[in-house]
Design a protein around this motif. Sequence first.
Motif, short mmCIF file in Angstrom:
data_model
loop_
_atom_site.label_atom_id
_atom_site.label_comp_id
_atom_site.label_asym_id
_atom_site.label_seq_id
_atom_site.Cartn_x
_atom_site.Cartn_y
_atom_site.Cartn_z
N GLN A 153 -27.33 59.18 -26.78
CA GLN A 153 -27.07 60.51 -27.35
C GLN A 153 -25.59 60.89 -27.21
O GLN A 153 -24.99 61.43 -28.14
CB GLN A 153 -27.93 61.58 -26.66
N ALA A 154 -25.01 60.60 -26.06
CA ALA A 154 -23.60 60.92 -25.83
C ALA A 154 -22.70 60.13 -26.78
O ALA A 154 -21.74 60.67 -27.33
CB ALA A 154 -23.23 60.64 -24.38
N LEU A 155 -23.03 58.85 -26.98
CA LEU A 155 -22.22 58.03 -27.88
C LEU A 155 -22.38 58.48 -29.33
O LEU A 155 -21.41 58.49 -30.09
CB LEU A 155 -22.59 56.55 -27.71
N ARG A 156 -23.59 58.87 -29.71
CA ARG A 156 -23.83 59.39 -31.06
C ARG A 156 -22.97 60.62 -31.29
O ARG A 156 -22.29 60.75 -32.30
CB ARG A 156 -25.30 59.73 -31.24
N GLU A 157 -22.99 61.55 -30.34
CA GLU A 157 -22.17 62.77 -30.47
C GLU A 157 -20.69 62.43 -30.56
O GLU A 157 -19.96 63.03 -31.35
CB GLU A 157 -22.43 63.71 -29.29
N LEU A 168 -14.05 56.99 -25.51
CA LEU A 168 -15.37 56.34 -25.49
C LEU A 168 -15.93 56.30 -24.07
O LEU A 168 -17.10 56.64 -23.84
CB LEU A 168 -15.27 54.91 -26.02
N VAL A 169 -15.11 55.89 -23.12
CA VAL A 169 -15.54 55.81 -21.73
C VAL A 169 -15.89 57.21 -21.21
O VAL A 169 -16.90 57.41 -20.54
CB VAL A 169 -14.45 55.12 -20.87
N ALA A 170 -15.07 58.19 -21.57
CA ALA A 170 -15.33 59.57 -21.14
C ALA A 170 -16.63 60.10 -21.73
O ALA A 170 -17.34 60.88 -21.08
CB ALA A 170 -14.16 60.48 -21.54
N ALA A 171 -16.97 59.67 -22.94
CA ALA A 171 -18.23 60.12 -23.56
C ALA A 171 -19.42 59.73 -22.69
O ALA A 171 -20.39 60.49 -22.57
CB ALA A 171 -18.38 59.53 -24.96
N VAL A 172 -19.34 58.58 -22.03
CA VAL A 172 -20.41 58.13 -21.14
C VAL A 172 -20.31 58.82 -19.78
O VAL A 172 -21.29 59.39 -19.29
CB VAL A 172 -20.36 56.59 -20.97
N ARG A 173 -19.14 58.80 -19.20
CA ARG A 173 -18.96 59.33 -17.84
C ARG A 173 -19.11 60.84 -17.75
O ARG A 173 -19.54 61.36 -16.72
CB ARG A 173 -17.59 58.92 -17.30
N GLU A 174 -18.73 61.55 -18.80
CA GLU A 174 -18.71 63.01 -18.75
C GLU A 174 -19.83 63.65 -19.58
O GLU A 174 -19.76 64.83 -19.91
CB GLU A 174 -17.34 63.51 -19.23
N ARG A 175 -20.88 62.88 -19.86
CA ARG A 175 -21.97 63.44 -20.67
C ARG A 175 -22.72 64.52 -19.88
O ARG A 175 -22.69 64.54 -18.65
CB ARG A 175 -22.91 62.35 -21.15
N ALA A 176 -23.34 65.39 -20.61
CA ALA A 176 -24.07 66.50 -20.00
C ALA A 176 -25.25 65.98 -19.17
O ALA A 176 -25.85 64.96 -19.51
CB ALA A 176 -24.58 67.44 -21.09
N PRO A 177 -25.60 66.69 -18.09
CA PRO A 177 -26.77 66.28 -17.31
C PRO A 177 -28.01 66.23 -18.20
O PRO A 177 -28.23 67.13 -19.02
CB PRO A 177 -26.90 67.39 -16.26
N GLY A 178 -28.76 65.15 -18.06
CA GLY A 178 -29.97 64.99 -18.87
C GLY A 178 -29.72 64.36 -20.23
O GLY A 178 -30.67 63.99 -20.92
N GLN A 179 -28.47 64.24 -20.64
CA GLN A 179 -28.17 63.62 -21.93
C GLN A 179 -28.15 62.11 -21.76
O GLN A 179 -27.50 61.59 -20.84
CB GLN A 179 -26.82 64.11 -22.45
N SER A 180 -28.83 61.40 -22.61
CA SER A 180 -28.85 59.95 -22.51
C SER A 180 -27.51 59.37 -22.98
O SER A 180 -26.75 60.03 -23.70
CB SER A 180 -29.98 59.35 -23.35
N ILE A 181 -27.25 58.15 -22.60
CA ILE A 181 -26.01 57.48 -23.02
C ILE A 181 -25.98 57.31 -24.53
O ILE A 181 -24.95 57.62 -25.16
CB ILE A 181 -25.83 56.16 -22.25
N ARG A 235 -18.78 48.39 -19.27
CA ARG A 235 -18.58 48.64 -17.83
C ARG A 235 -18.93 50.09 -17.48
O ARG A 235 -19.57 50.36 -16.47
CB ARG A 235 -17.14 48.34 -17.42
N ALA A 236 -18.51 51.02 -18.33
CA ALA A 236 -18.81 52.44 -18.07
C ALA A 236 -20.31 52.70 -18.12
O ALA A 236 -20.84 53.45 -17.29
CB ALA A 236 -18.08 53.33 -19.08
N ILE A 237 -20.99 52.06 -19.05
CA ILE A 237 -22.44 52.22 -19.16
C ILE A 237 -23.11 51.65 -17.92
O ILE A 237 -23.99 52.29 -17.32
CB ILE A 237 -22.97 51.57 -20.45
N ALA A 238 -22.71 50.44 -17.53
CA ALA A 238 -23.30 49.80 -16.35
C ALA A 238 -23.08 50.66 -15.10
O ALA A 238 -24.00 50.86 -14.30
CB ALA A 238 -22.71 48.41 -16.16
N GLU A 239 -21.87 51.18 -14.96
CA GLU A 239 -21.55 52.05 -13.82
C GLU A 239 -22.44 53.30 -13.82
O GLU A 239 -22.95 53.72 -12.78
CB GLU A 239 -20.08 52.44 -13.90
N ALA A 240 -22.64 53.86 -15.00
CA ALA A 240 -23.41 55.10 -15.12
C ALA A 240 -24.88 54.92 -14.73
O ALA A 240 -25.51 55.85 -14.23
CB ALA A 240 -23.32 55.66 -16.54
N VAL A 241 -25.42 53.73 -14.97
CA VAL A 241 -26.85 53.51 -14.66
C VAL A 241 -27.04 52.66 -13.41
O VAL A 241 -28.17 52.31 -13.06
CB VAL A 241 -27.61 52.88 -15.86
#
Length: 197
Positions: free
Chosen positions: A88-92, A73-86, A140-146
């Motif tokens: 969208q990454a969680l949905r995938e 789950l954390v990797a889905a946020v941290r390693e999402r493709a450039p331009g992909q929203s959080i 925490r991963a989401i907060a860190e990402a933004v």
Amino acid sequence: MTEPTGRRERKKAQTRQSLADAALELFLERGYDQVGVKDVADRADVSVTTLFKHFSGKESLVFDQDDDQEAALVAAVRERAPGQSIPQALREHLLLGQSRFAVHAADPRFADFTRMVQETPALRDYAHRMWTRHEAALARAIAEAVGAPEDDVSCAALARFALESRSLIQRHPEPRRAADEAFALLEHGWAASHPAG
């Protein structure tokens, strides 16, 4: 799960897997409530003390990949493709989990496993608690990402709603459509408060 590298780590992983396999066999043969941790330890040919070095309790024997799920789950946020929203990454990620769910469903024991979890209140409750326990790490991963503070309410809300959507998606006859609709709502709200995330 990543492959352990050293001999000691491989042995620990083998013991853990033997315990999980023994537990599943026994639970499916006899029923969850009719099996004790000593039965599982005996089947895996280890001591009860060894069992508790690998698992916190009887329920955790059923859900032996809990840590891997949180890391994914954390990797889905941290390693999402450039331009992909959080969202969208969680949905995938959740849809990928749904397809893995379908792969596991091909195992002849899967229907029995699912029925056991659904029909055993302790397991059903543990499964729900296990999944929502990942909320703090995901927030925490989401907060860190933004670049938001760790206690940001919108990040915590996105984590909670994304995690809760999983059960809606799994129960729906058209999981992809359910994911699209649920995450469209999350995407809209998220974009309004975090346009760059």
